[in-house]
Design an enzyme around this catalytic site. Structure first.
Site, PDB file in Angstrom:
ATOM      1  N   CYS A   1      -4.951   0.768  -0.840  1.00 43.76           N
ATOM      2  CA  CYS A   1      -6.527   0.784  -1.446  1.00 43.76           C
ATOM      3  C   CYS A   1      -6.862   1.078  -2.797  1.00 43.76           C
ATOM      4  CB  CYS A   1      -7.650   2.277  -0.356  1.00 43.76           C
ATOM      5  SG  CYS A   1      -6.812   1.889   1.031  1.00 43.76           S
TER       6      CYS A   1
ATOM      7  N   ARG B   1      -3.819  -3.839  -4.790  1.00 46.87           N
ATOM      8  CA  ARG B   1      -3.441  -2.289  -3.817  1.00 46.87           C
ATOM      9  C   ARG B   1      -4.235  -2.634  -2.326  1.00 46.87           C
ATOM     10  NH1 ARG B   1      -3.174   2.452  -7.397  1.00 46.87           N
ATOM     11  NH2 ARG B   1      -3.011   4.144  -5.464  1.00 46.87           N
TER      12      ARG B   1
ATOM     13  N   TRP C   1      -7.154  -1.454   1.867  1.00 42.33           N
ATOM     14  CA  TRP C   1      -5.932  -2.049   2.642  1.00 42.33           C
ATOM     15  C   TRP C   1      -6.072  -1.579   4.025  1.00 42.33           C
ATOM     16  CZ3 TRP C   1      -1.035   0.583   5.501  1.00 42.33           C
ATOM     17  CH2 TRP C   1      -0.020  -0.461   5.698  1.00 42.33           C
TER      18      TRP C   1
ATOM     19  N   ASN D   1      -9.296   7.127  -0.253  1.00 45.62           N
ATOM     20  CA  ASN D   1      -7.655   6.271  -0.010  1.00 45.62           C
ATOM     21  C   ASN D   1      -7.016   7.248   0.692  1.00 45.62           C
ATOM     22  OD1 ASN D   1      -8.488   4.129  -1.392  1.00 45.62           O
ATOM     23  ND2 ASN D   1      -6.927   4.282  -3.203  1.00 45.62           N
ATOM     24  N   GLY D   2      -6.075   7.743   1.722  1.00 47.09           N
ATOM     25  CA  GLY D   2      -4.927   8.255   1.634  1.00 47.09           C
ATOM     26  C   GLY D   2      -5.583   8.011   3.994  1.00 47.09           C
TER      27      GLY D   2
ATOM     28  N   GLU E   1      17.439  -7.836  -1.710  1.00 47.49           N
ATOM     29  CA  GLU E   1      16.855  -8.200  -2.410  1.00 47.49           C
ATOM     30  C   GLU E   1      15.757  -9.607  -2.515  1.00 47.49           C
ATOM     31  OE1 GLU E   1      14.459  -6.232  -3.819  1.00 47.49           O
ATOM     32  OE2 GLU E   1      13.622  -7.318  -5.388  1.00 47.49           O
TER      33      GLU E   1
ATOM     34  N   LYS F   1      12.389 -10.838  -0.956  1.00 48.23           N
ATOM     35  CA  LYS F   1      11.571 -11.179  -2.271  1.00 48.23           C
ATOM     36  C   LYS F   1      11.051 -12.968  -1.489  1.00 48.23           C
ATOM     37  CE  LYS F   1      10.328  -9.867  -4.252  1.00 48.23           C
ATOM     38  NZ  LYS F   1      10.735  -8.107  -4.552  1.00 48.23           N
TER      39      LYS F   1
ATOM     40  N   GLU G   1       8.424 -11.302   1.553  1.00 49.85           N
ATOM     41  CA  GLU G   1       6.944 -11.108   1.522  1.00 49.85           C
ATOM     42  C   GLU G   1       6.282 -11.624   1.030  1.00 49.85           C
ATOM     43  OE1 GLU G   1       7.130  -6.914  -1.202  1.00 49.85           O
ATOM     44  OE2 GLU G   1       8.511  -8.266  -1.955  1.00 49.85           O
TER      45      GLU G   1
ATOM     46  N   HIS H   1      30.478 -10.808  11.885  1.00 52.83           N
ATOM     47  CA  HIS H   1      30.378 -10.095  12.865  1.00 52.83           C
ATOM     48  C   HIS H   1      28.789  -9.683  14.128  1.00 52.83           C
ATOM     49  CE1 HIS H   1      34.158  -8.025  11.546  1.00 52.83           C
ATOM     50  NE2 HIS H   1      33.721  -7.859  10.258  1.00 52.83           N
TER      51      HIS H   1
ATOM     52  N   LYS I   1       0.120  -2.987  -2.902  1.00 52.38           N
ATOM     53  CA  LYS I   1       1.646  -2.269  -3.938  1.00 52.38           C
ATOM     54  C   LYS I   1       2.137  -1.776  -3.915  1.00 52.38           C
ATOM     55  CE  LYS I   1       3.426  -3.698  -7.603  1.00 52.38           C
ATOM     56  NZ  LYS I   1       4.769  -4.749  -7.389  1.00 52.38           N
TER      57      LYS I   1
END
Ligand code: AGP
Length: 614
Positions: free
Chosen positions: A2, A27, A75, A101-102, A487, A491, A494, A510, A609
């Site tokens: 947010c 954000r 968000w 925010n929060g 990574e 990517k 995402e 395995h 983010k």
């Protein structure tokens, strides 16, 4: 998570708020809204689902006047992303407006209490409960808004960064913070507030970072006053911002992510500046070096991080254990904090975070601190909460990373970890002088080699075109290339929403080998070095099952050229620096696949983010 922006002064608040929201959109981008005061006693209040551009469209020709206002890009946490749940939220009497925010953890209890006193709620959010609580306290105690916010926050459990305005008072903003960042920009005759400095930097370089439990009274008449929740007054400390406005622009690139990928030769160089000099055999991390004896004497280093930063931590484990021979454990901060971990006073806890605001990493730091460990940090955002909560640390100096998918922050984190491993190895005498020297020279050449690795852009685009419609993908690597595989898979997930898994190459047999068929692209890091031969066998296993193999290989490797369906060549380097080069084509592949699938590269769905909620 947010974005918050607020303004009071003589300027056109709408311009400041909309520009600020666009800068903050990384954000959160579920919904957006603003509240402004033009005529005292009246709010101009607009909010809607979707992006800031939807908000602009929605406002259209409606009035945009006013020189005080608050804006928010959300968000979603409590309640779905829709018009009603978008911020700002307004008190029952319609006098106060709040952005937040929060998460207010005891919102349910407060909501029931307030409900008994006649409050009615329109949204599903915890934020609306908070503004009703402030209204209730203000009315009952007959106090100023500043005091009402202070008293109300004493009843709140949870995390918040808030800004409140009163439609009868167009000359003041009230802001407060706990476990969620808030910055106040000090203009010549006006004030700006942001959840980070990005909406502020265009107007002023002088900022005050609010600390946890502080409430700010920002007034055009009396200036900035700060109090703690217990009513103690604090003298604001003004700091100078380091970021430059250009760093927040796309600079001719189509997306921030692409710009940030191509910045890596420079960001790695910036990260090394003044820290390594191969000619003189020098390697040091200023911020951490006073702790080097403590680190060398430590029984172990525990690295805590989330997401991409956790992958960097895994590379760090290979580097530090291999070179400095100090045991390292790498933990997801979110797991570490909840599992009663054994932490001793002699342990070194190393937190890695791009944003420096990740809630789980912060909570893990606090836990480790309580247990007496020494806490070091590797952060990108200067002045961020994590950088202030740690005993010492090193910045990555990668500059603002706006694309939600982390790229340049990862390579900068790995660079700091390489420097740390080399510094510790040197101090301990764990590597021979000639080897150390060779590694330092090689490290200095990495920015140039990254530049060369970026030339794979064309082949990455070609390969992306072939596999853009895949439903699944597998990424394999061994040793320090295993985190590179993780990574690479992250990517792809995402930003292109293709299901992808990263695996240690040898683990494939395995289980994941069962997934392989002619539809499955398997991306493998098979550079010349320690486990090269073993990885070749793993590639054969994939080929035998008709999987499509795309290999990141060392330049000129004829064996791979014959074996792979596609190969992407990167320059030769020492094993320990392979992650810095091999990660580049994976970033480019994901980027091109996402663009071809018409996905929103910089703002992928459901993500934000910095994750400032648990
Ligand atoms: C990476 O691309 C992610 N968006 C995410 O995993 C991120 O790395 C994670 O949330 C940790 O963030 P931090 O580095 O700011 O703490």
């Amino acid at each position: 998570m947010c974005g918050i922006v607020a303004y009071v002064g003589e300027k056109d608040a709408y311009e400041v708020l909309i520009k600020g929201l666009k800068r903050l959109e990384y954000r959160g981008y579920d919904s957006a809204g603003i509240a402004m005061i033009d005529n005292p006693g009246e709010f101009l209040h607009y909010k809607c689902k979707g992006k800031v551009s939807n908000l602009e469209e929605f406002i259209g020709e409606q009035s945009k006047k006013g020189s005080i206002g608050i804006g928010h890009t959300r968000w979603a946490t409590h309640g779905p992303a829709n018009d009603v749940n978008a911020h700002p939220h307004v008190s029952g009497d319609g006098k106060l407006a709040l952005i937040h925010n929060g998460i207010i953890e005891n919102y349910d209890v407060l909501k029931k209490e307030l409900g008994k006193r006649g409050h009615e709620f329109k949204s599903d959010t915890d934020t609306e409960v908070l503004i009703h609580l402030i209204e209730e306290v203000k009315k009952n105690e007959a106090v100023s808004l500043f005091e009402a916010v202070r008293l109300a926050l004493n009843e709140v459990i949870g995390a918040y960064a808030i800004v409140v305005i009163d439609k009868d008072n167009p000359r003041e903003l009230i802001a407060a913070k706990k476990s969620s960042p808030l910055v106040i920009g000090m203009g010549d005759d006006d004030f700006y507030i942001g959840s980070d400095a990005t909406p502020i930097v265009e107007y002023t370089n002088n900022v005050v970072y609010l600390e946890d439990g502080e409430i700010a009274h920002v007034s055009l008449d009396t200036g900035l006053k700060i109090k703690q929740l217990d009513n103690q007054e604090i003298t604001p400390s003004i700091q100078e911002l380091q970021i430059k406005l250009e760093a927040l622009e796309k600079g001719g690139y189509e997306h921030f992510m692409l710009k940030e990928i191509f910045e890596q030769p420079k960001t790695i160089m910036d990260c090394m500046r003044g820290r390594v000099n191969a000619q003189k055999g020098h390697v040091s991390l200023g911020g951490i070096s006073e702790y080097k004896d403590k680190i060398l004497a430590a029984p172990r280093i525990i690295i805590i991080a989330c997401g991409t930063s956790w992958h960097a931590g895994l590379v760090g484990e290979y580097l530090i254990e291999d070179l400095a021979r100090i045991p390292v454990e790498v933990e997801y901060a979110s797991e570490f904090r909840y599992r009663n971990p054994i932490i001793n006073e002699n342990d070194i806890v190393l937190a890695i975070s791009q944003s420096g605001e990740t809630a789980d990493t912060l909570a893990a730091i606090k836990l480790a601190k309580e247990k007496g460990a020494t806490i070091l940090g590797i952060c990108n955002v200067v002045g961020s909460t994590i950088s202030r909560e740690t005993h010492a640390g090193s910045y990555t100096h990668a500059g603002p990373e706006v694309g939600v998918a982390s790229t340049k922050a990862f390579t900068a984190q790995v660079t700091v970890l390489s420097l740390l491993a080399l510094m510790l190895a040197k101090e301990k005498g764990a590597v021979e002088a000639s080897k150390l020297n060779r590694l330092l020279f090689e490290l200095e050449s990495i920015p140039e080699k990254v530049e060369e690795a970026l030339k794979t852009d064309g082949i990455c685009r070609f390969i992306a075109d072939i596999y853009m419609n895949a439903s699944n993908a597998l990424y394999l690597g061994r040793g320090s290339s295993f985190p590179v595989a993780l990574e690479g898979a992250l990517k792809l997930k995402e930003i292109s929403y293709i299901h992808a898994e990263g695996y240690p190459a040898a683990e494939m047999k395995h289980g994941p080998i069962a997934l392989i068929d002619e539809e499955m692209p398997v991306f493998v890091v098979a550079t010349k070095g320690a486990s090269y031969e073993k990885v070749l066998s793993n590639i054969q296993e994939v080929k035998a099952r008709k999987g499509k193999v795309i290999v990141i290989s060392s330049k000129g490797d004829e064996t791979i050229r014959e074996m792979a369906d596609h190969y992407i060549e990167i320059p030769h380097t020492e094993d320990m620096f392979i992650p810095l080069l091999a990660t580049i084509p994976f970033q480019l592949l994901s980027y091109h696949i996402a663009v071809m699938r018409e996905c929103n590269v910089d703002q992928p769905r459901n993500l934000a983010k910095s994750v400032t909620v648990e």
